[in-house]
Design an enzyme around this catalytic site. Structure first.
Site, short mmCIF file in Angstrom:
data_model
loop_
_atom_site.label_atom_id
_atom_site.label_comp_id
_atom_site.label_asym_id
_atom_site.label_seq_id
_atom_site.Cartn_x
_atom_site.Cartn_y
_atom_site.Cartn_z
N HIS A 1 -10.04 16.44 87.69
CA HIS A 1 -11.44 16.79 87.38
C HIS A 1 -11.55 18.24 86.89
O HIS A 1 -12.58 18.88 87.08
CB HIS A 1 -12.36 16.60 88.59
CG HIS A 1 -12.16 15.30 89.31
ND1 HIS A 1 -12.81 14.14 88.96
CD2 HIS A 1 -11.33 14.98 90.35
CE1 HIS A 1 -12.41 13.16 89.76
NE2 HIS A 1 -11.50 13.64 90.61
N SER B 1 -11.47 37.23 64.46
CA SER B 1 -12.85 37.01 64.07
C SER B 1 -13.23 38.09 63.08
O SER B 1 -12.76 39.23 63.18
CB SER B 1 -13.74 37.08 65.32
OG SER B 1 -15.06 37.39 64.95
N LYS C 1 -11.29 39.20 69.53
CA LYS C 1 -10.95 37.77 69.52
C LYS C 1 -9.54 37.45 69.02
O LYS C 1 -9.05 38.05 68.08
CB LYS C 1 -11.93 37.02 68.61
CG LYS C 1 -13.31 36.91 69.18
CD LYS C 1 -13.40 35.74 70.14
CE LYS C 1 -14.84 35.42 70.45
NZ LYS C 1 -15.25 34.15 69.95
N GLU D 1 -7.42 23.99 67.85
CA GLU D 1 -8.75 23.42 67.63
C GLU D 1 -8.74 22.49 66.41
O GLU D 1 -9.38 21.43 66.41
CB GLU D 1 -9.78 24.54 67.43
CG GLU D 1 -10.08 25.27 68.73
CD GLU D 1 -11.00 26.49 68.55
OE1 GLU D 1 -11.56 26.69 67.45
OE2 GLU D 1 -11.12 27.26 69.52
#
Ligand code: ARG
Length: 461
Positions: free
Chosen positions: A155, A276, A282, A289
């Protein structure tokens, strides 16, 4: 009226041609188309349907076309309807009369069925190699990390301690099954449709066994209507690719989580992350992704082909031309994703102290504290309650189980002794899990040895 009428007809024709044509995408398997034609004429000559002279001239011509296409000396002419007509027209242009005999005892229906099978077989072989590279990279991480502790989750909540080797081992199993699936599909599909004709075979005395053998098949397909209209193997392959993508996507999701500021379990190599344009701090896991995102595309191709095939009466229907573009896209996508993912994995650094600290700070050893009490004669249900009280105490104080003093333990249950500390150390918790498939380093090392042997023995055929 005639003026625009004539014009209209002409434009419609051009549109129809464009709509009907498949050369823009089926040019991909020009090599397989030529390979199939060479086998076909070899068989025709053996059966005395074609003279040996014609055979030789045709094969020479086909090889010259192949060479010129490979080198770029010959360009695909978009005027041709498909790769089959293109090659045949080229051949006739180059060698004249004998070229016109190439298509004897053959239809484009069995020809395209053959080309797709040959092409798919090559692609399966290629994908198998890519998966084996990925398996090697995973196994390499496993070998080095049998004692790298980390939390195991259920979980997405910390559950019990495991090791990085163990966690990676789960993915090893998944991609190993993917390899076996490819092997299985290859075996089932490896029957030659050439000789099925348009749908009902031909009246020529073709030796289909011989053609099948020449092209490396296990035999000819046994029903000509099925031979020209079977696309099951593409659906199976798309399904296997969807499963590979699903596995890569789950793995990517974990990498994204591990790379987050909160976890910091890993550091992605600069080559496999991006910055970024506005937020200088970043380092984004774009590759992971994108792999996760592209999974949808591959599932789409599977759904597309299943839907295309669902209402088709026997035998060939032009709908089947739609088996190509989405399939090719799925192939390119899956191959690209496996390759990039493997590169990302190989260059990724693991932040072992952060993993270990995280395993310590989430009560991942609570089950082991309960097992400790059971070992001292406390019934499990009572032990569960006692450990619940320990966890509550620790949470209130903001400490972990191994930071409690013995007095604090005893205040909750007098059964606790000094040996509780060893019993709940990460090392003990993991080491005690020594059944097959569990994270205990001793068993893990044995499993790794077995995986190494299996990987070595893993062959596509
Ligand atoms: N381009 C066609 C395909 O991809 C080849 C078969 C054409 N056959 C026919 N009877 N029109 O399916």
């Amino acid at each position: 009226m005639k003026l625009w009428g004539g014009r209209f007809t002409k434009e419609t024709d051009a549109l129809v041609n464009q709509f009907n044509a498949s050369l823009p995408f089926d040019r991909r398997f020009y090599k397989q188309d030529i390979q199939g034609s060479i086998a076909h004429v070899t068989m025709l000559a053996k059966q005395h349907i074609l003279t040996d002279e014609d055979r030789d001239v045709i094969i020479e011509g086909l090889n010259a076309i192949l060479e010129d296409l490979n080198s770029g000396a010959l360009q695909f002419d978009d005027g041709a309807e498909d790769i089959h007509s293109f090659v045949e027209a080229q051949l006739i242009e180059r060698i004249g009369e004998p070229g016109k005999r190439l298509h004897t005892g053959r239809s484009r229906n069995d020809q395209v069925a053959l080309d797709m099978k040959l092409y798919t077989r090559d692609e399966i072989d290629g994908m198998f190699i890519l998966l084996k590279d990925l398996l090697t990279a995973i196994l390499d991480i496993m070998e080095k990390n049998t004692e790298t502790f980390m939390p195991g989750f259920t979980h997405l909540q910390k559950a019990q301690p495991v090791t990085l080797a163990h966690h990676m081992g789960a993915y090893f199993e998944m991609f190993k099954r993917d390899c076996l699936r490819l092997k299985d599909i290859r075996k089932r599909m490896n029957f030659c449709p050439l000789g099925s004709g348009a749908l009902a075979g031909t009246t020529y005395p073709l030796d289909r066994e011989y053609t099948a053998q020449l092209l490396g098949f296990d035999g000819p397909t046994l029903n000509s209507m099925d031979g020209v209209s079977d696309r099951d193997y593409l659906i199976e392959f798309l399904s296997a690719m969807s499963t590979i993508m699903m596995h890569l996507s789950r793995f990517s999701e974990e990498i994204i989580i591990w790379n987050s500021n909160e976890y910091r379990f890993i550091d992605l190599d600069d080559d496999y992350s991006t910055g970024s344009s506005i937020m200088t701090q970043k380092k984004n896991p774009d590759i992971a992704e994108l792999v996760r995102g592209k999974t949808g595309r591959v599932y789409g191709a599977l759904m597309g082909l299943l839907t295309t095939m669902k209402g088709l009466p026997l035998a060939y229907n032009k709908d089947m031309q739609e088996d190509k573009e989405l399939y090719f896209d799925a192939l390119d996508t899956t191959k690209g994703c496996i390759t990039l993912f493997t590169g990302m994995l190989k260059t990724m650094r693991f932040n072992k102290p952060a993993m270990e600290a995280s395993a310590k700070n989430g009560f991942t050893n609570a089950t082991d504290a309960a097992d400790y009490l059971v070992g001292k004669g406390v019934p499990f249900r009572d032990a569960h309650g006692v450990v619940g009280a320990l966890v509550l105490f620790c949470e209130q104080k903001g400490i972990s189980l191994d930071e409690m003093t013995l007095e604090e333990y005893k205040a909750i249950s007098p059964v606790f002794e000094e040996d509780i500390y060893e019993a709940i150390s990460l090392k003990t918790c993991v080491e005690k899990r020594m059944t097959i498939g569990a994270p205990g380093p001793e068993m893990m090392k044995k499993v790794i040895e077995k995986e190494q042997e299996e990987l070595l023995a893993l062959k596509i055929q």
